[in-house]
Structures are given as C-alpha cells and as structure tokens.
Design an enzyme around this catalytic site. Sequence first.
Site, PDB file in Angstrom:
ATOM      1  N   SER A   1       2.883  30.254 -37.777  1.00  0.00           N
ATOM      2  CA  SER A   1       3.039  30.501 -39.207  1.00  0.00           C
ATOM      3  C   SER A   1       2.232  31.724 -39.615  1.00  0.00           C
ATOM      4  O   SER A   1       1.104  31.924 -39.179  1.00  0.00           O
ATOM      5  CB  SER A   1       2.551  29.289 -39.998  1.00  0.00           C
TER       6      SER A   1
ATOM      7  N   ALA B   1      -7.423  38.632 -42.828  1.00  0.00           N
ATOM      8  CA  ALA B   1      -7.584  37.936 -44.101  1.00  0.00           C
ATOM      9  C   ALA B   1      -6.455  38.428 -44.992  1.00  0.00           C
ATOM     10  O   ALA B   1      -6.615  39.374 -45.758  1.00  0.00           O
ATOM     11  CB  ALA B   1      -8.938  38.200 -44.730  1.00  0.00           C
ATOM     12  N   VAL B   2      -5.295  37.827 -44.789  1.00  0.00           N
ATOM     13  CA  VAL B   2      -4.114  38.212 -45.546  1.00  0.00           C
ATOM     14  C   VAL B   2      -4.184  37.597 -46.942  1.00  0.00           C
ATOM     15  O   VAL B   2      -3.665  38.142 -47.912  1.00  0.00           O
ATOM     16  CB  VAL B   2      -2.845  37.746 -44.791  1.00  0.00           C
ATOM     17  N   GLY B   3      -4.861  36.441 -47.052  1.00  0.00           N
ATOM     18  CA  GLY B   3      -5.008  35.789 -48.348  1.00  0.00           C
ATOM     19  C   GLY B   3      -3.768  35.005 -48.752  1.00  0.00           C
ATOM     20  O   GLY B   3      -3.463  34.881 -49.941  1.00  0.00           O
TER      21      GLY B   3
ATOM     22  N   CYS C   1      -6.173  27.091 -43.097  1.00  0.00           N
ATOM     23  CA  CYS C   1      -6.410  28.523 -43.296  1.00  0.00           C
ATOM     24  C   CYS C   1      -7.885  28.732 -43.652  1.00  0.00           C
ATOM     25  O   CYS C   1      -8.401  28.052 -44.535  1.00  0.00           O
ATOM     26  CB  CYS C   1      -5.517  29.051 -44.417  1.00  0.00           C
TER      27      CYS C   1
ATOM     28  N   ILE D   1      -4.407  25.363 -32.741  1.00  0.00           N
ATOM     29  CA  ILE D   1      -5.354  25.438 -33.828  1.00  0.00           C
ATOM     30  C   ILE D   1      -5.042  26.632 -34.727  1.00  0.00           C
ATOM     31  O   ILE D   1      -4.317  27.540 -34.324  1.00  0.00           O
ATOM     32  CB  ILE D   1      -6.816  25.616 -33.294  1.00  0.00           C
TER      33      ILE D   1
ATOM     34  N   GLY E   1      -5.837  35.277 -31.226  1.00  0.00           N
ATOM     35  CA  GLY E   1      -5.620  36.029 -29.989  1.00  0.00           C
ATOM     36  C   GLY E   1      -6.404  35.470 -28.816  1.00  0.00           C
ATOM     37  O   GLY E   1      -6.960  34.367 -28.885  1.00  0.00           O
TER      38      GLY E   1
ATOM     39  N   GLY F   1      -3.800  32.411 -29.048  1.00  0.00           N
ATOM     40  CA  GLY F   1      -3.949  33.343 -27.936  1.00  0.00           C
ATOM     41  C   GLY F   1      -2.941  33.217 -26.812  1.00  0.00           C
ATOM     42  O   GLY F   1      -3.199  33.689 -25.709  1.00  0.00           O
TER      43      GLY F   1
HETATM   44  C1  LIG Z   1      -1.730  37.809 -39.772  1.00  0.00           C
HETATM   45  C2  LIG Z   1      -1.857  36.318 -39.639  1.00  0.00           C
HETATM   46  C3  LIG Z   1      -1.410  35.502 -40.674  1.00  0.00           C
HETATM   47  C4  LIG Z   1      -1.492  34.110 -40.573  1.00  0.00           C
HETATM   48  N1  LIG Z   1      -1.019  33.336 -41.603  1.00  0.00           N
HETATM   49  C5  LIG Z   1      -0.999  31.981 -41.447  1.00  0.00           C
HETATM   50  C6  LIG Z   1      -0.402  31.133 -42.429  1.00  0.00           C
HETATM   51  O1  LIG Z   1       0.159  31.591 -43.436  1.00  0.00           O
HETATM   52  N2  LIG Z   1      -0.420  29.791 -42.237  1.00  0.00           N
HETATM   53  C7  LIG Z   1      -0.986  29.238 -41.116  1.00  0.00           C
HETATM   54  O2  LIG Z   1      -0.946  28.014 -40.978  1.00  0.00           O
HETATM   55  N3  LIG Z   1      -1.540  30.007 -40.154  1.00  0.00           N
HETATM   56  C8  LIG Z   1      -1.561  31.360 -40.296  1.00  0.00           C
HETATM   57  N4  LIG Z   1      -2.112  32.141 -39.295  1.00  0.00           N
HETATM   58  C9  LIG Z   1      -2.672  31.509 -38.092  1.00  0.00           C
HETATM   59  C10 LIG Z   1      -1.640  31.455 -36.975  1.00  0.00           C
HETATM   60  O3  LIG Z   1      -0.527  30.667 -37.346  1.00  0.00           O
HETATM   61  C11 LIG Z   1      -2.240  30.900 -35.686  1.00  0.00           C
HETATM   62  O4  LIG Z   1      -2.690  29.589 -35.918  1.00  0.00           O
HETATM   63  C12 LIG Z   1      -3.412  31.732 -35.173  1.00  0.00           C
HETATM   64  O5  LIG Z   1      -3.178  33.108 -35.384  1.00  0.00           O
HETATM   65  C13 LIG Z   1      -3.688  31.518 -33.685  1.00  0.00           C
HETATM   66  O6  LIG Z   1      -2.573  31.872 -32.898  1.00  0.00           O
HETATM   67  P1  LIG Z   1      -2.421  33.299 -32.149  1.00  0.00           P
HETATM   68  O7  LIG Z   1      -3.675  33.549 -31.386  1.00  0.00           O
HETATM   69  O8  LIG Z   1      -1.208  33.163 -31.282  1.00  0.00           O
HETATM   70  O9  LIG Z   1      -2.226  34.306 -33.227  1.00  0.00           O
HETATM   71  C14 LIG Z   1      -2.053  33.529 -39.403  1.00  0.00           C
HETATM   72  C15 LIG Z   1      -2.507  34.357 -38.364  1.00  0.00           C
HETATM   73  C16 LIG Z   1      -2.419  35.743 -38.467  1.00  0.00           C
HETATM   74  C17 LIG Z   1      -2.912  36.599 -37.334  1.00  0.00           C
END
Ligand SMILES: Cc1cc2nc3c(=O)[nH]c(=O)nc-3n(C[C@H](O)[C@H](O)[C@H](O)COP(=O)(O)O)c2cc1C
Lengths: 303, 260
Positions: free
Chosen positions: A22, A71-73, A129, A189, A215, A242
Amino acid sequence: MDITLETIISGKKLSNPLMNASGILGDAPDAIRLLNSMGFGCIVTKTLTLRPREGYRPPIIVPLDYGLINAVGLANPGIRIGAELVFAARNNGIPIALSIGGKTSKEFIELATIAMEYDPDFIELNLSCPHTPGYGIDAAKTVKAIKDIVCSVASIASIPIWAKLSFSRNLVSEAEAALSCGASTIVLINTIPAMVIDPYIKTPILSHGWGGLSGPAIHPIAVYSVYRVYEELNAEIIGVGGAETWRDVIEFILAGASAVQIGTGLIRKGHNIVREIIHGIKSYMREIGAKSIHELIGIAHKK
Amino acid sequence: MSIAYRYSKPSYFTGKIYNINRLSRTLYEIDINIIQDKLISLPPQFVLVCVPGYEAVPMSIAVQEENGGVIKLIVKPVGETTNKLVTLNNEYIGIIGPLGKPLLPSGDKILLLAGGSGVAPMLRFAQYYASLKKDITFVFGAWESDEIGDVPGIIRRYASEVITTCTNGCDIRGTVVDVLKYGYVREDEYDYVFVAGPEIMIRNIANYVKNQYKTIVIMERLVRCGLGLCGSCIISGTNKLLCYDGPGFVLSDIVEVLRQ
Ligand SMILES: Cc1cc2nc3c(=O)[nH]c(=O)nc-3n(C[C@H](O)[C@H](O)[C@H](O)COP(=O)(O)O)c2cc1C
Ligand code: FES
C-alpha cells in the site's frame, strides 16, 4: 508435474503470491493499470481516508543505500476514489484490496461501510503508518485500541479484513487481538520510524522531520515478525518489508507468509521486479522439487 | 564510438551554490558543487532541489562538469521556493537525484528546440552530443527579447548553430514552431529532433512534426516523490510515470496525449 504459484488469501485464490505494498502507486485508475501490467497477483490501493489529504510538502522521500525514508503524509484523493480503483481492477481481472486509514474506530467504520459499497476483494486496515499524527500507530496505539478498531470493522464487514501492523514489542498480542476480532489476515510490517539529517544544512532532510524506513534495511525485521506471529498464532500472514529478490520472498514464505507485498523494491529494482521474482521462485521450486507455494508456507518452523 | 553509459543511483547529496548569475529577465544560472561526492547523470535526467525551509522542486540538470562534481541549473523563478533559490549564493542545498531515465538515440545531426526554461534540458543534450562531436542546431525561443538575454552565450559552447526567436529583436520573429513551419530549418535534415518548453509549445510541435519516431519531447508534470512511488506525475491516459519512464519520451509513445 507443473509448478503452480497460486496461493490462497482469506479463502480467495490469487494467481501468484506477489502484490504491491500500500502506498506504492495505487491511488488512480491509471496507476492500477500500471500495477496490473507488472504481473502482480493482487493489487493494494494507497491508504484512503475519509477526506482527501494533500500530504506533506516535498521532500517526502529520501533514497538511501539501504532503502528509503518516506513521509508522504498519507496524501490520497479520499475514499470516494475507491469506486474507480475497484472498477479498474475488475476490468483488468485482478483482485484488489482497498486500504483504509481512520483516526478513530468510528472513522474506520465509516470508511469500511463506504468501501464495501465498492465491493473490493479485501479491506486492509492501516493500523501502522508511523508519520501522520492521528493515523496509523497513533490511532492504533494500544492493544485495546487495535481491538476496538478491528472488532468494530469486523462486526459490520462482509468482506475479509486484513490488519496491517508494524514491528513492536507487543507484536504478538497486537496480532492476537486483531485475529480474535475476526481479521482474516495479518499484514507485517509497515515502515519503521526513522530520520536522516544533512550534516551541512544541519536539519532533518524530510519536510516532516521524521518518516518511515523501508527497503532492505528492514527486511530481516519483517522476516522475524512474520516468523514470530506464525509460530505463536499460526495466523494467515502477508509479509512486507524489503522484498527485492526471489530469496527475500521465499524467506517470507518459509517464515509463514502466504503472500508477499513489494514496495521499495519497485524503485530499487524497477518495474520488471515481479517477473524476475516469479522466474526466480520457479527455478527455486524446480530445484528443491516443490510443486506449490502451499507446501512451502511456514516450513522454516519444522525442525 | 561509444562513451561510458553510466549514471549514479538516485541518492541524496549536499550541494553548495558557488555562482548565481542572471542570464535574462526571467532566467538565472546556478552553479553547484556536489560536496565530497559526484552526481553522475545523463540527459534528460533531473534532480529534486531541496531548499531548506521551503520545498523540494524538480529541476533539469543543464550542464554537468567534472564528471558530476559540479552541476549547472537554469532556473526561472516562478514560486516561493524558486524565488528563494536564486538568492542562495554560497549556501547549502539538498539534492536528490539523478531521477528519470536517460534517453539518448544516436544520430549525427541533432535539432534541439527549446522554449523558455525548456532551455535547461536541451543544454544538457547539447553538451552530451557535442562531446560526441555531433552536429547540433539549437533553436531557443521566448516571447520577448529580454527573456533571451545572455542564454545564447552558453548555448554556443556546445551548438554549432544557434537561432533565437521572439516577437521582436531576435533572429526570427515568431515562435519556435514557426522556425519549422516557414522552413528556416528542415526537420527531415536531422536524425533526431528534441523539444522542451511550455506544454502548449510541445503540443504545437507534436501536431506539426512528421516523424513522431524521431522526435523526443521532454514533459513536465507535478513531481512529488521523484522515484515512481507516489503516482503524482502519471501522464494521464497512459500508464507512464514522468519521473520513472521520462521525463523524455519518444513522441510516438505519448502522441495521443499531445495531439488533440
Ligand atoms: C512512499 C511510501 C508510501 C507508503 N504509503 C503507505 C500507505 O499509504 N499505507 C500503508 O499501509 N503503508 C504505506 N507504506 C508502507 C509500505 O506499504 C510497506 O509496508 C513498507 O514500505 C515496507 O515494504 P517495502 O520495504 O517493500 O517498501 C508506504 C511506503 C512507502 C515507501
Ligand atoms: S513523482 Fe511520485 S511517482 Fe513520479
């Protein structure tokens, strides 16, 4: 015999165990089509809130050698876009999870009620979040708060509910609370609170100050989290954090995940990542003589 | 002949501005030292410039020197952040990049068409093709001649032929499209045509050029993350992200978006 990558989540068959995380694209119909073209077995929307949110001013993401801090907010067009997103996924024949985020259990109920009108395949509750005051870890601060939110939503929902949690010392009790209320699946997570500072400018780089780390840096933490929750609760789990290669995905599955989400990997490895991972998983399964994902889930626990 | 096709992974750098020079009524050049590091890019890659206390704004890399140790930006102040940026001589700024993908077809004769601040990415193409000893024609247009200013002086470092256009007092009276329309330069004499500038100019050129497979356009959209994650820069009607697939596109790939 043929190898199958099919997996079952909340009783529903997915063509492969990979989905986007997400917040990675997923807030516009064009983006849903783009995600579908990458080969995922399921799509997850950006977390949608009751009203549209602008989010923070850029810089909202800092790329690092070992991942990203963002921190997209919770910038998003609001829950009403859900209708178009589900429609786009249906048109492309791919299952979709609507991610929703509220500040209180009342907001979550309102969001879930609207989400159900759009009839997605799953609803993912963002309880984790780390950088948007009032939402995520703020709304789901305690085991009691998690129970309150998940129980309220589950009591009205006719669609499977996923509870997305972050790593915490109470992880197992939090997951247990969500499951006891009727969540079908635990997503583990979310990002981990983090900060980067510029040594010359002498201030945090992100406009919001702190953000969430994703990541490769968090991958072993995510694998641990999946392993623990599977070991203690034998839950249905979606691993996230990651995943960039087939090895990372297989690690999650052996630890107990039935599916794996990919976020940061999409930018570190590019949009071909899904096809590359699927190719790698197939070679791996051929090598070890496995026929299905199902027979691999959680086997790291068997001595 | 080939040169090293190499560029950095997107990262965060600290930059120190060491020169700001007003080139015309609307354009400034800003030279930045990448501190203790190199930001190696290829055209038309861009960066997000983080102005402390303000926003991060996307900017084309106009010139790269010292193998990425120094970059030049051409900035048109339009908002709070860019107006601040042009006052920050000798100050530190954050830079995230390089972002986007290189797009470098090979050809011996290159035509570059730039309107306003579109001169920035076109300069970088000029620098690149000049390093390969290619033949470059550079058209630079604006409304008024005082928007042209000293910019052609920089362009001449790389391009063999420079043509300016504006309403009065330039080489040609008219717009960048008029240069093609009235035959001052002939599109079919070039191996590739590159275009950057206001979207209306890009649309006019897209409607005019004959070979959409040999025309490269540099697009602009709202860039927030710059890394292909937030979706804010999607080119609607396509499934392309400006910051991931672009900012340069072969016209044939996005022609439906531009020709209406
Ligand atoms: C740019 C960005 C925006 C994210 N926005 C959300 C979000 O809106 N809702 C959410 O549950 N997780 C959000 N996440 C977290 C990711 O869904 C995920 O849990 C986290 O990035 C770890 O996975 P990854 O290492 O594959 O990125 C966001 C992550 C990133 C990098
Ligand atoms: S600016 Fe975020 S996806 Fe392009």
